[in-house]
Design a protein around this motif. Structure first.
Motif, PDB file in Angstrom:
ATOM      1  N   LEU A  88       0.830  -1.206   0.000  1.00  0.00           N
ATOM      2  CA  LEU A  88       0.000   0.000   0.000  1.00  0.00           C
ATOM      3  C   LEU A  88       0.867   1.260   0.000  1.00  0.00           C
ATOM      4  O   LEU A  88       0.556   2.246  -0.683  1.00  0.00           O
ATOM      5  N   GLN A  89       1.964   1.232   0.751  1.00  0.00           N
ATOM      6  CA  GLN A  89       2.857   2.396   0.762  1.00  0.00           C
ATOM      7  C   GLN A  89       3.526   2.587  -0.602  1.00  0.00           C
ATOM      8  O   GLN A  89       3.702   3.722  -1.062  1.00  0.00           O
ATOM      9  N   ARG A  90       3.865   1.489  -1.266  1.00  0.00           N
ATOM     10  CA  ARG A  90       4.451   1.605  -2.612  1.00  0.00           C
ATOM     11  C   ARG A  90       3.412   2.149  -3.587  1.00  0.00           C
ATOM     12  O   ARG A  90       3.731   2.974  -4.455  1.00  0.00           O
ATOM     13  N   PHE A  91       2.173   1.688  -3.451  1.00  0.00           N
ATOM     14  CA  PHE A  91       1.106   2.216  -4.295  1.00  0.00           C
ATOM     15  C   PHE A  91       0.937   3.717  -4.075  1.00  0.00           C
ATOM     16  O   PHE A  91       0.734   4.481  -5.024  1.00  0.00           O
ATOM     17  N   ARG A  92       1.008   4.136  -2.827  1.00  0.00           N
ATOM     18  CA  ARG A  92       0.919   5.578  -2.537  1.00  0.00           C
ATOM     19  C   ARG A  92       2.065   6.324  -3.224  1.00  0.00           C
ATOM     20  O   ARG A  92       1.860   7.401  -3.785  1.00  0.00           O
ATOM     21  N   GLY A  93       3.257   5.744  -3.157  1.00  0.00           N
ATOM     22  CA  GLY A  93       4.416   6.372  -3.786  1.00  0.00           C
ATOM     23  C   GLY A  93       4.270   6.487  -5.288  1.00  0.00           C
ATOM     24  O   GLY A  93       4.738   7.460  -5.892  1.00  0.00           O
TER      25      GLY A  93
END
Length: 337
Positions: free
Chosen positions: A112-117
């Motif tokens: 999810l954090q990579r998707f946000r990035g």
């Protein structure tokens, strides 16, 4: 030095049309005449034109990508599910990024954090075991619309797409009882998720409706080896079931392999029913009776819900629930007394 990439202006000049017309073709607009579209697309192919997604993102404040998180890739169900997502998202000019959480909350958080990035426009989430009910709201707080699929955490906290697995299990049990089976066992996965709860709820309801006997619940890991090893536990049940209803087709196929290794003939000696009706069901021996839920249809439903959410951020939550169907094959035979 890398060669210069052709631009919309270059394509328009060669095709003898305006830049706006080429832009409409690229975006799949129905406002372009078919002959013009064909000519422009042919020139784009000849010139090896690639749309500049980065520039489009700056103009529209959109990455034109959506993320999809699934808990495993062992089950071919998710391949079909993804095909439905991609088909719908393709019509909205969006690319799908697939990630496998391996049913780990920690890994799911990293994804999810990579998707946000990457700035994805939204997420379709099949939550990992142990996901807390507040996650959908937290994701929305990041400015990232979310649709839950197949597994659900929380109540009325997001849009949701899935199948009526509780009814699917009941359908399977009615069929087994109609074929003369009264002692029915259930082979479940170990993961405590809403998907497991839905099926067990259907099992309890089916027992009550049909008057069949609960011959026991056996748990197995969602893997070929785990399902095959579960055959020993099934055969050791004191209740001596005549039929086994399985959590999905992967467990059913593995179970039938384990039964044959133990000298028991699936279908003939012990009825087996799967859930999902994947292509795998026709390739088992014997072919597997299963409950069809059409994962591609569910994927398409999830994608449509996300597309709607992206265009109408404040719309009420919606649910898409696909109706299951019984597909009869040779893994269930009439019980003769």
């Amino acid at each position: 030095m890398s060669p210069k990439r052709p631009t919309l202006e270059d394509i328009a000049k060669i095709a003898g049309v305006s830049r706006a017309t080429v832009s409409l073709v690229v975006r799949g607009s129905p406002l372009v005449a078919e002959a013009t579209r064909a000519r422009v697309e042919q020139i784009m192919a000849q010139q090896d034109y690639v749309r500049d997604i980065g520039a489009a993102r700056l103009r529209n404040n959109s990455s034109n990508t959506v993320g999809v998180i699934v808990p495993n890739l062992v089950n071919a169900f998710f391949t079909e599910f993804l095909s439905g997502v991609e088909q719908v998202m393709g019509t909205h000019d969006r690319v799908v990024l697939l990630a496998n959480s391996k049913d780990s909350v920690a890994r799911q958080t990293e994804i999810l954090q990579r998707f946000r990035g990457h700035g994805v426009d939204g997420v379709i989430l099949c939550a990992a075991e142990g996901t807390t009910p507040d996650l959908p709201e937290r994701i929305r707080g990041w400015g990232m619309p979310v649709v839950q699929a197949l597994r659900e955490v929380g109540t009325d906290v997001s849009d949701y797409a899935g199948a009526d697995y509780s009814e699917g299990v009941c359908i399977a049990m009615r069929h087994l009882v109609a074929m003369g089976h009264r002692r029915i066992a259930f082979l479940s996965v170990r993961a405590r998720t809403s998907a497991r709860e839905d099926r067990l709820r259907g099992f309890a309801r089916g027992l009550a409706e049909t008057g069949a006997e609960n011959a026991g619940i056996v748990e197995a890991d969602l893997a070929w080896t785990g399902a095959a090893a579960a055959a020993d536990a099934v055969l050791a049940l004191d209740t001596k079931p005549t039929a086994i209803l399985c959590f999905n087709d992967v467990l059913a196929a593995g179970l039938m392999l384990g039964l044959r290794r133990a000298g028991v003939s699936p279908g003939k000696d012990l009825a087996v029913v799967g859930l999902d009706d994947l292509p795998l069901a026709e390739m088992t021996y014997p072919p597997l009776t299963s409950i069809a839920v059409s994962p591609a249809t569910i994927g398409a439903g999830a994608a449509r819900l996300l597309a709607r959410r992206l265009s109408q951020p404040d719309a009420p939550f919606e649910r898409f629930i696909n109706t299951p169907l019984l597909v009869i094959r040779q893994s269930v035979r009439a019980l003769t007394v």
